[in-house]
Write an enzyme that holds these catalytic residues in place. Structure first.
Site, short mmCIF file in Angstrom:
data_model
loop_
_atom_site.label_atom_id
_atom_site.label_comp_id
_atom_site.label_asym_id
_atom_site.label_seq_id
_atom_site.Cartn_x
_atom_site.Cartn_y
_atom_site.Cartn_z
N HIS A 19 -5.91 0.16 -21.58
CA HIS A 19 -5.43 -1.02 -20.88
C HIS A 19 -5.83 -0.98 -19.40
O HIS A 19 -6.38 -1.96 -18.86
CB HIS A 19 -3.91 -1.11 -21.00
CG HIS A 19 -3.32 -2.30 -20.31
ND1 HIS A 19 -3.16 -3.52 -20.92
CD2 HIS A 19 -2.86 -2.45 -19.03
CE1 HIS A 19 -2.62 -4.37 -20.07
NE2 HIS A 19 -2.42 -3.74 -18.91
N GLU A 20 -5.56 0.14 -18.74
CA GLU A 20 -5.85 0.24 -17.30
C GLU A 20 -7.36 0.29 -17.05
O GLU A 20 -7.83 -0.17 -16.01
CB GLU A 20 -5.16 1.46 -16.71
CG GLU A 20 -3.65 1.46 -16.83
CD GLU A 20 -3.00 0.21 -16.23
OE1 GLU A 20 -3.58 -0.38 -15.30
OE2 GLU A 20 -1.92 -0.17 -16.71
N HIS A 23 -8.60 -3.25 -16.50
CA HIS A 23 -8.43 -3.69 -15.10
C HIS A 23 -9.47 -3.03 -14.20
O HIS A 23 -10.11 -3.68 -13.35
CB HIS A 23 -7.03 -3.33 -14.60
CG HIS A 23 -5.91 -4.04 -15.31
ND1 HIS A 23 -5.89 -5.39 -15.54
CD2 HIS A 23 -4.75 -3.54 -15.82
CE1 HIS A 23 -4.77 -5.72 -16.17
NE2 HIS A 23 -4.06 -4.61 -16.36
#
Length: 453
Positions: A19-20, A23
């Site tokens: 997920h990170e 980003h």
């Protein structure tokens, strides 16, 4: 417990990192500076700082999430040479892309995981129906024991899980009926209409109302575990005992045993069982407990966990396996359908049609992580895919502290041509934090309630 904790940490570590990374990589591609990439919160346990980019990479003490800290003048002073790379100076659409990349990469991860599962082969239970409960909707539709469901509304079904998902879809869409194509006695096919006009949307209650359950082939119930201070413990039952009859009634499946026990609350019954090649009989006084779903009468209680020989269930097993090319659209379709189902479930929770008891937290995730890891690699990857898409959907909720809330901020800024006022942002932030905390408390409450039975 050790397996559950270890599997939970592995699962959360993988999904947070993915997920990170979404980003992180989009921020880098769009020219926004990254100050820190962290797996976990709190005190740094290990890590390093890149000499080329100045980005700090770390693993922190609290493994329940992670974050990417971007260069931003609203957080700390930024050197003049680095100001063009500050997040607050990027166009709102670029900021939206960076924020949306986290959930986006979770969807892609789910697709990749389901693709892997499909080409390796995913196991399941054949959609063969046991005897419907009397006066149930399945009985009214003339569904019989041993019927195999091959399609719902013309869409093929190859496992019990697939059947459940399709019927849950119908219930959430408020459809009044579902047409089931059945195979009976191995050859004959016919269709029947299952009345869904008054079934509950809640998956926990749906199948009880329908009266549908998987067929259980004849198999001697085996005592897997005896609960302390239970009627079974007082009667001398032990792990490994093979129960043959109860109150003179032969039992040839766990379901038959459960039905025989529940029908005799408080009665003293003769339990016939095999132990070490010997046949024994013990008189055991069954306990009483309140029936589930608000029943008005008590049911019998023995206090054992029941299993069967694995070989007895082999006839019910099925494996779905696809070629690498065919698995691509199938994985995309599965991710889409489960994501849409998750969104609809949330919507029905807010309208009160589905119970908030369906929300689970870290304890439930750890429990499922441990169980799937114990089953094998494919089951664990399938679990990772489901949690990944759930993480994506939850992060897209329009709650200010989540990715969906930030996307709303930037959309508003893009539309009105300026950022929202500080007072407005502070108020919305407090509301968002309150909503998220309430959701977390509810999740932990549900987890603890499940643990306590």
């Amino acid at each position: 417990m050790i397996i559950a904790v270890a599997a939970f940490l592995v699962a959360i570590g993988i999904l947070v990192a993915v997920h990170e990374w979404g980003h992180y990589i989009v921020a880098r591609l769009l020219g926004v500076g990254v100050v820190r990439y962290s797996i976990g919160f709190g005190k740094r346990l290990a890590g390093f700082t890149s000499k080329r980019t100045g980005t700090e990479y770390q693993i922190a003490a609290l493994p329940l999430g992670g974050y990417v800290k971007l260069l931003d003048e609203n957080d700390a002073p930024v050197a003049d040479k680095d100001k063009p790379r500050a997040m607050n100076r990027a166009h709102p659409l670029r900021r939206i892309a960076i924020v949306a990349a986290g959930p986006g990469i979770n969807f892609l991860f789910a697709i990749a995981a389901y693709w892997l599962v499909l080409i390796i082969g995913v196991g399941g239970i054949q959609p063969i129906v046991g005897a419907p409960s009397p006066n149930s909707l399945a009985a009214e539709a003339n569904i019989q024991a041993h019927d195999r469901v091959v399609a719902v509304d013309g869409q093929s079904v190859d496992s019990w899980r697939g059947l459940k998902l399709k019927l849950i879809d119908h219930a959430l869409d408020n459809d009044n009926s579902a047409v089931l194509t059945l195979q009976r006695e191995g050859q004959t096919r016919h269709s029947t209409t299952l009345n869904l006009a008054h079934v509950p949307d809640d998956p926990e209650q749906l199948f009880d109302k329908l009266g549908l359950a998987p067929y259980q082939p004849p198999a001697t119930p085996i005592v897997d575990h005896v609960v302390d201070d239970s009627p079974a413990a007082a009667g001398g039952l032990q792990s490994g005992d093979r129960i043959k009859a109860l109150a003179g009634q032969a039992v040839d499946s766990p379901k038959a045993l459960v039905q025989a026990i529940r029908a005799r609350p408080g009665q003293t019954v003769a339990v016939k069982f095999e132990r070490s090649n010997r046949t024994l009989t013990r008189d055991i006084k069954l306990g009483r407990q309140t029936a589930e779903q608000g029943g008005s009468s008590d049911v019998g209680h023995l206090g054992v966990a029941i299993g069967v020989d694995a070989s007895a269930l082999e006839t019910m097993q099925t494996t779905r396996r696809m070629s690498p090319i065919a698995a691509v659209p199938a994985a995309v379709d599965k991710t889409w359908r489960l994501s849409a189902l998750t969104v609809r479930m949330f919507g029905h929770m807010f309208t009160g049609q589905v119970s908030w008891d369906n929300i689970g937290g870290p304890i439930q995730i750890a429990d499922y992580a441990g169980k799937t890891a114990s089953v094998g690699f494919v089951a664990f990857v399938d679990f990772l895919a489901l949690i990944s898409l759930s993480l994506a959907v939850i992060n897209l909720l329009p709650i200010p502290v989540l990715d969906g809330g930030h996307i709303l901020y930037y959309l508003a800024e893009w539309i009105i041509g300026r950022p929202l006022g500080e007072a407005t942002q502070a108020l919305v932030q407090r509301v968002g934090v309150g909503a998220l905390m309430a959701l977390m408390v509810l999740a932990f409450y549900n987890d603890i309630t499940r643990l306590l039975g």
